[in-house]
Enzyme design. Structure first.
Site, PDB file in Angstrom:
ATOM      1  N   HIS A  68     -11.655  15.155   9.521  1.00 31.92           N
ATOM      2  CA  HIS A  68     -11.389  15.700   8.872  1.00 31.92           C
ATOM      3  C   HIS A  68     -13.087  16.115   8.511  1.00 31.92           C
ATOM      4  CE1 HIS A  68      -8.255  12.527   7.945  1.00 31.92           C
ATOM      5  NE2 HIS A  68      -7.902  14.212   7.912  1.00 31.92           N
ATOM      6  N   LYS A 117       3.452   7.180   3.072  1.00 30.43           N
ATOM      7  CA  LYS A 117       3.091   6.444   4.480  1.00 30.43           C
ATOM      8  C   LYS A 117       2.520   5.122   5.012  1.00 30.43           C
ATOM      9  CE  LYS A 117       1.959  10.997   5.792  1.00 30.43           C
ATOM     10  NZ  LYS A 117       0.924  11.987   6.040  1.00 30.43           N
ATOM     11  N   ARG A 153      -4.265  22.245  12.481  1.00 29.89           N
ATOM     12  CA  ARG A 153      -4.977  21.878  13.601  1.00 29.89           C
ATOM     13  C   ARG A 153      -4.066  23.016  14.895  1.00 29.89           C
ATOM     14  NH1 ARG A 153      -3.652  15.649  12.483  1.00 29.89           N
ATOM     15  NH2 ARG A 153      -2.046  16.525  12.027  1.00 29.89           N
ATOM     16  N   SER A 178      -5.247  10.980  12.387  1.00 30.27           N
ATOM     17  CA  SER A 178      -5.058   9.237  11.799  1.00 30.27           C
ATOM     18  C   SER A 178      -4.864   8.690  13.137  1.00 30.27           C
ATOM     19  CB  SER A 178      -5.106   9.547  10.591  1.00 30.27           C
ATOM     20  OG  SER A 178      -6.121  10.073   9.567  1.00 30.27           O
TER      21      SER A 178
HETATM   22  O1  PNS Z   1      -2.882  13.570   4.640  1.00 29.85           O
HETATM   23  P1  PNS Z   1      -1.867  13.700   4.341  1.00 29.85           P
HETATM   24  O2  PNS Z   1      -0.823  12.621   4.299  1.00 29.85           O
HETATM   25  O3  PNS Z   1      -1.470  14.961   5.460  1.00 29.85           O
HETATM   26  O4  PNS Z   1      -1.943  14.308   2.625  1.00 29.85           O
HETATM   27  C1  PNS Z   1      -1.025  14.517   2.574  1.00 29.85           C
HETATM   28  C2  PNS Z   1      -0.858  14.428   1.426  1.00 29.85           C
HETATM   29  C3  PNS Z   1      -1.859  13.656  -0.187  1.00 29.85           C
HETATM   30  C4  PNS Z   1      -1.638  16.164   0.278  1.00 29.85           C
HETATM   31  C5  PNS Z   1      -0.112  14.973  -0.204  1.00 29.85           C
HETATM   32  O5  PNS Z   1       1.537  14.758   0.699  1.00 29.85           O
HETATM   33  C6  PNS Z   1       0.532  15.770  -1.438  1.00 29.85           C
HETATM   34  O6  PNS Z   1      -0.091  16.689  -2.184  1.00 29.85           O
HETATM   35  N1  PNS Z   1       0.457  14.380  -2.372  1.00 29.85           N
HETATM   36  C7  PNS Z   1       0.453  14.255  -3.403  1.00 29.85           C
HETATM   37  C8  PNS Z   1       2.062  14.826  -4.493  1.00 29.85           C
HETATM   38  C9  PNS Z   1       1.983  16.059  -4.411  1.00 29.85           C
HETATM   39  O7  PNS Z   1       1.667  16.647  -4.921  1.00 29.85           O
HETATM   40  N2  PNS Z   1       3.388  16.716  -3.931  1.00 29.85           N
HETATM   41  C10 PNS Z   1       3.991  17.313  -3.768  1.00 29.85           C
HETATM   42  C11 PNS Z   1       3.292  18.267  -2.964  1.00 29.85           C
HETATM   43  S1  PNS Z   1       4.392  19.928  -2.833  1.00 29.85           S
END
Ligand code: PNS
Length: 161
Positions: free
Chosen positions: A18, A42, A91, A129
């Site tokens: 990150h 999660k 990645r 993570s």
């Molecule tokens: O680190 P991650 O778990 O891959 O992050 C995922 C994250 C938090 C970026 C994604 O789940 C997100 O944007 N969540 C907020 C809710 C949202 O906007 N959902 C619609 C995405 S199209």
């Protein structure tokens, strides 16, 4: 015009992968906001406050990076913070499908916000993570993959059980 980018995620916990992405983003944008999603399905290991504290300590070295958290939709938060872009790390090809879906859906929800992908250094391309937590849980060494303070918290949390 100040160019603001949001770097969203779960950050459970923040890793050197990150941080590598953040460093790259600091060269492209005036301001980066590391934004931790509140509505994580999660079941994170660390509380929101713990994740925020770990991220804040890790980004201390950059003056133009801050940490925040957001409820609800990412694009709504990005618009509220007047960001022009969402940054995501890519990645490997395995990340692509989910990232592509998310980027296109976010664009559909708000066409003014662009998603850009940055590739971390290859030595971090297999880092996540989730895998870090598994290694700590099973007694392995994660030096060089997370900031030392994060490593200590992981050991405390996962090996005290
Ligand atoms: O680190 P991650 O778990 O891959 O992050 C995922 C994250 C938090 C970026 C994604 O789940 C997100 O944007 N969540 C907020 C809710 C949202 O906007 N959902 C619609 C995405 S199209």
């Amino acid at each position: 015009m100040t160019r603001i980018a949001i770097y969203p995620g779960s950050f459970d916990p923040i890793t050197n992968g990150h941080l590598d992405v953040i460093e790259r983003a600091t060269r492209l944008f005036d301001q980066i906001i590391v934004a931790i999603a509140e509505n994580e399905s999660k079941e994170p290991l660390f509380t929101l406050k713990e994740r925020e504290q770990m991220a804040a300590a890790a980004i201390h070295r950059w003056k133009n990076v801050s940490v925040d958290h957001f409820p609800g939709l990412l694009v709504d938060y990005a618009a509220k913070r007047k960001a022009c872009a969402i940054v995501r790390g890519l990645r490997a090809v395995s990340d692509f499908e989910f990232e592509f879906q998310m980027a296109l859906m976010n664009r559909n929800l708000n066409p003014d916000i662009e998603t850009i992908f940055l590739m971390p250094k290859d030595e971090y391309s297999y880092l996540s993570s989730r895998i870090i937590k598994e290694i700590v849980r099973l007694g392995g060494n994660i030096d060089g993959f997370v900031p030392p303070s994060v490593g200590e918290l992981l050991v405390q949390k996962l090996r005290s059980k």
